[in-house]
Scaffold this motif. Structure first.
Motif, PDB file in Angstrom:
ATOM      1  N   VAL A 101       0.846  -1.203   0.000  1.00 19.05           N
ATOM      2  CA  VAL A 101       0.000   0.000   0.000  1.00 19.05           C
ATOM      3  C   VAL A 101       0.877   1.248   0.000  1.00 19.05           C
ATOM      4  N   ALA A 102       1.953   1.245   0.805  1.00 17.59           N
ATOM      5  CA  ALA A 102       2.855   2.394   0.854  1.00 17.59           C
ATOM      6  C   ALA A 102       3.496   2.635  -0.519  1.00 17.59           C
ATOM      7  N   LYS A 103       3.854   1.573  -1.228  1.00 26.49           N
ATOM      8  CA  LYS A 103       4.445   1.729  -2.557  1.00 26.49           C
ATOM      9  C   LYS A 103       3.426   2.277  -3.555  1.00 26.49           C
ATOM     10  N   LEU A 104       2.179   1.819  -3.435  1.00 27.68           N
ATOM     11  CA  LEU A 104       1.121   2.352  -4.298  1.00 27.68           C
ATOM     12  C   LEU A 104       0.903   3.839  -4.026  1.00 27.68           C
ATOM     13  N   LEU A 105       0.890   4.210  -2.747  1.00 26.10           N
ATOM     14  CA  LEU A 105       0.705   5.618  -2.386  1.00 26.10           C
ATOM     15  C   LEU A 105       1.884   6.469  -2.859  1.00 26.10           C
ATOM     16  N   LYS A 106       3.088   5.917  -2.785  1.00 24.77           N
ATOM     17  CA  LYS A 106       4.257   6.656  -3.279  1.00 24.77           C
ATOM     18  C   LYS A 106       4.120   6.934  -4.773  1.00 24.77           C
ATOM     19  N   GLY A 120      -4.782   7.764   8.570  1.00 23.65           N
ATOM     20  CA  GLY A 120      -5.129   7.249   9.883  1.00 23.65           C
ATOM     21  C   GLY A 120      -3.924   6.516  10.451  1.00 23.65           C
ATOM     22  N   LYS A 121      -3.746   6.558  11.772  1.00 28.49           N
ATOM     23  CA  LYS A 121      -2.527   5.959  12.336  1.00 28.49           C
ATOM     24  C   LYS A 121      -2.497   4.438  12.146  1.00 28.49           C
ATOM     25  N   GLN A 122      -3.673   3.807  12.047  1.00 31.06           N
ATOM     26  CA  GLN A 122      -3.721   2.362  11.843  1.00 31.06           C
ATOM     27  C   GLN A 122      -5.113   1.978  11.383  1.00 31.06           C
ATOM     28  N   ALA A 123      -5.227   0.797  10.803  1.00 26.06           N
ATOM     29  CA  ALA A 123      -6.532   0.252  10.433  1.00 26.06           C
ATOM     30  C   ALA A 123      -6.998  -0.682  11.541  1.00 26.06           C
ATOM     31  N   ILE A 124      -8.282  -0.676  11.825  1.00 27.90           N
ATOM     32  CA  ILE A 124      -8.778  -1.451  12.966  1.00 27.90           C
ATOM     33  C   ILE A 124      -8.905  -2.935  12.656  1.00 27.90           C
ATOM     34  N   ASP A 125      -8.611  -3.345  11.408  1.00 31.76           N
ATOM     35  CA  ASP A 125      -8.690  -4.783  11.117  1.00 31.76           C
ATOM     36  C   ASP A 125      -7.372  -5.500  11.422  1.00 31.76           C
ATOM     37  N   ASN A 129      -0.354  -0.325  11.807  1.00 33.65           N
ATOM     38  CA  ASN A 129       0.285   0.945  12.154  1.00 33.65           C
ATOM     39  C   ASN A 129       1.643   1.081  11.444  1.00 33.65           C
ATOM     40  N   GLN A 130       1.643   0.856  10.128  1.00 34.59           N
ATOM     41  CA  GLN A 130       2.900   0.851   9.379  1.00 34.59           C
ATOM     42  C   GLN A 130       2.860   1.703   8.108  1.00 34.59           C
ATOM     43  N   THR A 131       1.708   1.844   7.489  1.00 42.07           N
ATOM     44  CA  THR A 131       1.647   2.412   6.142  1.00 42.07           C
ATOM     45  C   THR A 131       2.162   3.847   6.090  1.00 42.07           C
ATOM     46  N   GLY A 132       1.730   4.689   7.020  1.00 42.27           N
ATOM     47  CA  GLY A 132       2.174   6.078   7.011  1.00 42.27           C
ATOM     48  C   GLY A 132       3.670   6.211   7.171  1.00 42.27           C
ATOM     49  N   GLN A 133       4.227   5.443   8.097  1.00 36.90           N
ATOM     50  CA  GLN A 133       5.670   5.492   8.330  1.00 36.90           C
ATOM     51  C   GLN A 133       6.448   4.998   7.111  1.00 36.90           C
ATOM     52  N   MET A 134       5.953   3.907   6.503  1.00 40.78           N
ATOM     53  CA  MET A 134       6.624   3.364   5.324  1.00 40.78           C
ATOM     54  C   MET A 134       6.565   4.352   4.162  1.00 40.78           C
ATOM     55  N   LEU A 135       5.426   5.015   3.993  1.00 44.92           N
ATOM     56  CA  LEU A 135       5.290   5.995   2.921  1.00 44.92           C
ATOM     57  C   LEU A 135       6.281   7.142   3.113  1.00 44.92           C
ATOM     58  N   ALA A 136       6.392   7.649   4.347  1.00 47.77           N
ATOM     59  CA  ALA A 136       7.339   8.737   4.623  1.00 47.77           C
ATOM     60  C   ALA A 136       8.768   8.307   4.306  1.00 47.77           C
ATOM     61  N   ALA A 137       9.111   7.066   4.649  1.00 47.80           N
ATOM     62  CA  ALA A 137      10.455   6.567   4.375  1.00 47.80           C
ATOM     63  C   ALA A 137      10.710   6.451   2.878  1.00 47.80           C
ATOM     64  N   LEU A 138       9.722   5.939   2.135  1.00 45.42           N
ATOM     65  CA  LEU A 138       9.882   5.781   0.695  1.00 45.42           C
ATOM     66  C   LEU A 138       9.997   7.132  -0.009  1.00 45.42           C
ATOM     67  N   MET A 139       9.239   8.121   0.485  1.00 42.90           N
ATOM     68  CA  MET A 139       9.253   9.457  -0.121  1.00 42.90           C
ATOM     69  C   MET A 139      10.428  10.294   0.357  1.00 42.90           C
ATOM     70  N   GLY A 140      11.022   9.925   1.505  1.00 42.75           N
ATOM     71  CA  GLY A 140      12.073  10.756   2.078  1.00 42.75           C
ATOM     72  C   GLY A 140      11.522  12.026   2.698  1.00 42.75           C
TER      73      GLY A 140
END
Length: 253
Positions: A101-106, A120-125, A129-140
């Motif tokens: 998902v983070a790669k798709l968002l990038k 959102g900080k995490q999905a309730i399913d 709690n990883q996608t936002g952090q991973m996206l920031a890392a991929l984007m720098g």
């Protein structure tokens, strides 16, 4: 300023989750689905920034099956200007993992060039709690997670975030990624006129192959099981009996 808000379709938080009989995942047949509550908060915050004249456009993005378009319409009913569906075909939510998902968002960020991404900080399913952090890392890009207060002044973003020791205030330069906590705001109810308007707002659809992203799962779920049932409580006649049971039976004192 353009804001991109990822939203996820999850089991409604009012519905009791059930595990499939074979233990391969959650039983989602004939149950109510809704937008992830943390993502709803993210959409509300983005819309408030637009209403304040800070943002010019709010774009909602969802990755998953075609039915996720309903979640995008819900985001547009709150106030998002348009939606983008990354149609992953028959890939289940469990198979569409945070890194994919983070790669798709990038890829979408590279195309849309937003100045701010609010997740959102995490999905309730899965509570990953990883996608936002991973996206920031991929984007720098700089990131601020668990935001309970957000303000934008020119090219600066000030975020008050909740940590174990209390509150922490961070200042970042745009572009940036922010993930929302529950106390950031209270999402508005979508009115009937806005729901009708949302049906006419543009909703584009792309596929992972169009974005040149491989969404094949990297992790395997071996088994899903419900937590063990708690044993029934016991009434005791007096404090002495309680102390005796805690000492001799529970062995906690």
């Amino acid at each position: 300023m353009k804001i991109l808000v990822p939203v996820k379709r999850v089991l409604d938080y009012n519905v009791k989750a059930r595990v499939k009989a074979d233990g391969t995942g959650m039983d989602l047949a004939n149950v109510k689905m809704a937008m992830n509550p943390f993502d709803e908060i993210a959409v509300e915050e983005a819309v408030r920034l637009k209403e304040a004249g800070i943002a010019t456009e709010v774009i909602a993005v969802s990755c998953g099956a075609a039915v996720c378009s309903e979640t995008l319409r819900a985001a547009m009913a709150i106030g998002a200007d348009r939606g983008i569906l990354v149609d992953c075909g028959e890939l289940s939510d469990a198979e569409l993992q945070p890194l994919a998902v983070a790669k798709l968002l990038k890829a979408l960020c590279d195309t849309e060039a937003p100045q701010l991404v609010i997740c959102g900080k995490q999905a309730i399913d899965d509570d990953a709690n990883q996608t936002g952090q991973m996206l920031a890392a991929l984007m720098g890009w700089p990131q601020a997670t668990f935001a309970s207060k957000l303000s934008v002044d020119g090219n600066l973003v000030t975020v008050t975030r909740e940590i174990d020791g209390g509150l922490e205030t961070l200042e970042m330069t745009l572009p940036a990624v922010v993930t929302t906590d529950l106390r950031l705001n209270e999402p508005r109810y979508a009115t009937l006129p806005n729901i009708m308007k949302a049906k006419k707002k543009p909703l584009d659809s792309v596929k992972p192959t169009d974005l040149r992203v491989d969404v094949a799962p990297r992790l395997a779920i071996l088994k899903v099981a419900e937590p063990p049932r708690r044993s029934a409580g016991v009434l005791v006649p007096d404090v002495a009996t309680l102390v005796d049971k805690l000492k001799n039976e529970a062995k906690v004192i």
